[in-house]
Motif scaffolding. Sequence first.
Motif, PDB file in Angstrom:
ATOM      1  N   LEU A 172       0.822  -1.206   0.000  1.00  0.00           N
ATOM      2  CA  LEU A 172       0.000   0.000   0.000  1.00  0.00           C
ATOM      3  C   LEU A 172       0.857   1.256   0.000  1.00  0.00           C
ATOM      4  N   LYS A 173       2.060   1.154   0.550  1.00  0.00           N
ATOM      5  CA  LYS A 173       2.957   2.308   0.607  1.00  0.00           C
ATOM      6  C   LYS A 173       3.289   2.822  -0.782  1.00  0.00           C
ATOM      7  N   SER A 174       3.374   1.907  -1.742  1.00  0.00           N
ATOM      8  CA  SER A 174       3.723   2.312  -3.099  1.00  0.00           C
ATOM      9  C   SER A 174       2.500   2.532  -3.982  1.00  0.00           C
ATOM     10  N   SER A 175       1.433   1.737  -3.769  1.00  0.00           N
ATOM     11  CA  SER A 175       0.278   1.833  -4.663  1.00  0.00           C
ATOM     12  C   SER A 175      -0.726   2.889  -4.233  1.00  0.00           C
ATOM     13  N   LYS A 176      -0.906   3.074  -2.913  1.00  0.00           N
ATOM     14  CA  LYS A 176      -1.873   4.025  -2.358  1.00  0.00           C
ATOM     15  C   LYS A 176      -3.303   3.734  -2.813  1.00  0.00           C
ATOM     16  N   ASP A 177      -3.587   2.506  -3.172  1.00  0.00           N
ATOM     17  CA  ASP A 177      -4.930   2.118  -3.596  1.00  0.00           C
ATOM     18  C   ASP A 177      -5.598   1.374  -2.451  1.00  0.00           C
ATOM     19  N   LEU A 178      -6.394   2.097  -1.667  1.00  0.00           N
ATOM     20  CA  LEU A 178      -7.003   1.511  -0.479  1.00  0.00           C
ATOM     21  C   LEU A 178      -8.246   0.693  -0.788  1.00  0.00           C
ATOM     22  N   ASP A 179      -8.762   0.786  -2.006  1.00  0.00           N
ATOM     23  CA  ASP A 179      -9.990   0.070  -2.318  1.00  0.00           C
ATOM     24  C   ASP A 179      -9.821  -1.436  -2.178  1.00  0.00           C
ATOM     25  N   GLN A 180      -8.607  -1.944  -2.381  1.00  0.00           N
ATOM     26  CA  GLN A 180      -8.355  -3.376  -2.277  1.00  0.00           C
ATOM     27  C   GLN A 180      -8.039  -3.808  -0.847  1.00  0.00           C
ATOM     28  N   TYR A 181      -8.004  -2.868   0.075  1.00  0.00           N
ATOM     29  CA  TYR A 181      -7.607  -3.176   1.449  1.00  0.00           C
ATOM     30  C   TYR A 181      -8.669  -2.672   2.425  1.00  0.00           C
ATOM     31  N   LEU A 182      -9.883  -3.199   2.268  1.00  0.00           N
ATOM     32  CA  LEU A 182     -10.976  -2.762   3.128  1.00  0.00           C
ATOM     33  C   LEU A 182     -10.706  -3.082   4.591  1.00  0.00           C
ATOM     34  N   ALA A 183     -10.059  -4.213   4.859  1.00  0.00           N
ATOM     35  CA  ALA A 183      -9.784  -4.589   6.243  1.00  0.00           C
ATOM     36  C   ALA A 183      -8.865  -3.567   6.911  1.00  0.00           C
ATOM     37  N   ILE A 184      -7.887  -3.044   6.168  1.00  0.00           N
ATOM     38  CA  ILE A 184      -6.991  -2.031   6.731  1.00  0.00           C
ATOM     39  C   ILE A 184      -7.754  -0.743   7.000  1.00  0.00           C
ATOM     40  N   LYS A 185      -8.655  -0.375   6.101  1.00  0.00           N
ATOM     41  CA  LYS A 185      -9.478   0.813   6.332  1.00  0.00           C
ATOM     42  C   LYS A 185     -10.376   0.620   7.553  1.00  0.00           C
ATOM     43  N   ALA A 186     -10.889  -0.599   7.730  1.00  0.00           N
ATOM     44  CA  ALA A 186     -11.727  -0.872   8.903  1.00  0.00           C
ATOM     45  C   ALA A 186     -10.912  -0.767  10.187  1.00  0.00           C
ATOM     46  N   ILE A 187      -9.672  -1.256  10.152  1.00  0.00           N
ATOM     47  CA  ILE A 187      -8.792  -1.101  11.310  1.00  0.00           C
ATOM     48  C   ILE A 187      -8.599   0.378  11.624  1.00  0.00           C
ATOM     49  N   CYS A 188      -8.422   1.174  10.591  1.00  0.00           N
ATOM     50  CA  CYS A 188      -8.266   2.616  10.772  1.00  0.00           C
ATOM     51  C   CYS A 188      -9.497   3.211  11.451  1.00  0.00           C
ATOM     52  N   ALA A 189     -10.692   2.813  11.002  1.00  0.00           N
ATOM     53  CA  ALA A 189     -11.926   3.355  11.575  1.00  0.00           C
ATOM     54  C   ALA A 189     -12.066   3.000  13.054  1.00  0.00           C
ATOM     55  N   VAL A 190     -11.677   1.777  13.426  1.00  0.00           N
ATOM     56  CA  VAL A 190     -11.844   1.327  14.810  1.00  0.00           C
ATOM     57  C   VAL A 190     -10.802   1.946  15.730  1.00  0.00           C
ATOM     58  N   THR A 191      -9.567   2.071  15.263  1.00  0.00           N
ATOM     59  CA  THR A 191      -8.465   2.473  16.139  1.00  0.00           C
ATOM     60  C   THR A 191      -8.164   3.968  16.112  1.00  0.00           C
ATOM     61  N   LEU A 192      -8.851   4.741  15.282  1.00  0.00           N
ATOM     62  CA  LEU A 192      -8.564   6.177  15.220  1.00  0.00           C
ATOM     63  C   LEU A 192      -8.759   6.855  16.571  1.00  0.00           C
ATOM     64  N   VAL A 193      -9.749   6.403  17.339  1.00  0.00           N
ATOM     65  CA  VAL A 193      -9.989   7.031  18.641  1.00  0.00           C
ATOM     66  C   VAL A 193      -8.862   6.721  19.623  1.00  0.00           C
ATOM     67  N   ASP A 194      -8.079   5.671  19.354  1.00  0.00           N
ATOM     68  CA  ASP A 194      -6.946   5.331  20.218  1.00  0.00           C
ATOM     69  C   ASP A 194      -5.669   6.064  19.810  1.00  0.00           C
ATOM     70  N   TYR A 195      -5.700   6.695  18.644  1.00  0.00           N
ATOM     71  CA  TYR A 195      -4.504   7.339  18.107  1.00  0.00           C
ATOM     72  C   TYR A 195      -4.379   8.744  18.686  1.00  0.00           C
ATOM     73  N   GLU A 196      -3.250   9.047  19.268  1.00  0.00           N
ATOM     74  CA  GLU A 196      -3.026  10.359  19.869  1.00  0.00           C
ATOM     75  C   GLU A 196      -2.121  11.183  18.965  1.00  0.00           C
ATOM     76  N   SER A 197      -2.626  12.351  18.581  1.00  0.00           N
ATOM     77  CA  SER A 197      -1.864  13.238  17.710  1.00  0.00           C
ATOM     78  C   SER A 197      -2.185  14.681  18.062  1.00  0.00           C
ATOM     79  N   PRO A 198      -1.181  15.556  18.122  1.00  0.00           N
ATOM     80  CA  PRO A 198      -1.453  16.970  18.396  1.00  0.00           C
ATOM     81  C   PRO A 198      -2.111  17.680  17.224  1.00  0.00           C
TER      82      PRO A 198
END
Length: 587
Positions: A172-198
């Motif tokens: 994904l780092k080279s292709s940037k095509d997230l449509d084929q990686y729905l599971a990774i996008k779902a992980i992002c949706a679930v864990t965003l609230v745990d991610y701390e960023s200023p």
Amino acid sequence: MPVKPNAACTTCRSRKVACDRRKPKCGFCISNQFECEYAATRRPGVRAGYISKLDRRLVELEQRVHMLEGRNAQDSAPRCGSPTPVISESDIALPRGIFPPGQEIVHQQSNGSALGSSSASAEGETASSHSARFDPLSYPVLSELCAIWFKRYHPWFPILHQPSLIASLQQLKSSKDLDQYLAIKAICAVTLVDYESPLVSLDERSHWSVSLRDSICCQALKQVSLQSLQALLILSNMDYGEGRFEQFWNSIALCKRISSQLGCGTLVKKQVEQLSSSASVPPRLHPLSTTIIDREERIRAYWISEMLDSMSTVDVDWDTGASPPIPNGILPCSDSLWAFPEHIINVWSFGQFRYSSAFSLCIILSTNELWFVHGFLQKTWDLNNTNDRIQWQTEAQKIDERLTAWREEFVAAVYRLINAEFAEEERAEMDPNIVLTNCVLDVAVILLFQRMSTIPREIDPSTEPWQYATNRCIYACDNMVFKVRQMTDEELAVSNPHLVFCFFTVARFYIVYAKTVSADVPSGVRSMAYALLCSGKRWPLALKYENVIRTAISEHRSLISESSLPSRFFDLRYSTLNIKDDLRACQ
């Protein structure tokens, strides 16, 4: 007292039986007149599991490096007062509508000017600049979110193969095509609230999470694939943890349909060995898996769909259409094996052991034993009728005896599992799925008997409780309190959202029982309230239930008619899901 060694004797290990580890001879060898020998405590060479630990440590370090690279890139972005960064659509591939209103990424027009209002205040420009520089689907952020997933969620939701997902992340780092990686996008949706960023607040991350979830659900509806199935299963944790039960059940129903179309059930039930062959049982719309990892992920997706459906509806009194038990279905492989790369798993033989992991134990309880509890609770009984009451008691006792026998088998299986897989690990008995299995088993006993256990006189003065039912419920409550008190605050904060229902069920029974016998609030109620408080750091449903329990504690000496809680809360003939709307109205 003789000192017990750390490992079982060679005879017990070879026969795969429980060893009490006594010296000079263990109990099993004495009773069977076997020679009893213990291996030397220090063995030459590398310890078992050491290489896999090094592999996992290497993966963690690589993820930290990617995280630091991402933060350095973010720190080098323009600060407040600098020109707003202009990002073209080709730089990042993001689905439309995932950004909060008024915080969209600035796109470059053909004349070089930036879209957006120039009259915004300085504070608004700062927030917009920070939001524009934060990309939740960028590779560095995704790497950190995946690391959060495998640390906090994967232990109790092991449906993904970590080495394979990390390899997909590298692609994904080279292709940037997230449509084929729905599971990774779902992980992002679930864990965003745990991610701390200023760069972004919790409210903004929550908004991104909800928008991503909606986008993923729409995309998953348009295709039938393993990625869609895994993504929906991952997102189901958000629905249940936030108390959206109807949406959760709809998602699980869709998951079961996709699983059927992918042939996951056929793979589990028929034990298909030729992965490329077509199945003979319809519906079959897609070919079977061609790799061992894809095959195992389908098995896990099938079982967790059935497990979630069974656990979440054990409290209902309508026909849920739960799948009947599968006596000889293929279960997931062991947790230690699942952590290895594909080339190592390929040389291993699957399906050799019935209790290969704590995850498998939880599956067996949810899909086999709870099926009988479902059938019993969904029957219609007139408990004021003597014949119905006697038949109810007879059937309840039979199911209780079955659950008791399974509990003994479960304890022995856990003991063997710890000896085989986690002999050198501390607190191995606190594995998340072992804890979940314990709690669900206790809740099943409570739900089985609470209808005839104890009813306050203010609710129904004519009904006589069945003392056996009350005793069994108290035993189950005490057993769960003992287990939960061994959990740390950190373990409770990242626990399975389905434990929230278990905590609330125990606390509710304690409160009703104490009010019935005019006793003080048991200490177990406060333990469950504290467990809900800790779980509420991640799951909003836990905070709602904790508020109900705290209210019941504060009003314990008041009459039920004067309580701010609905009267049906104190009537155990109504299940928790029966009164969820009443509880929502009083919050």
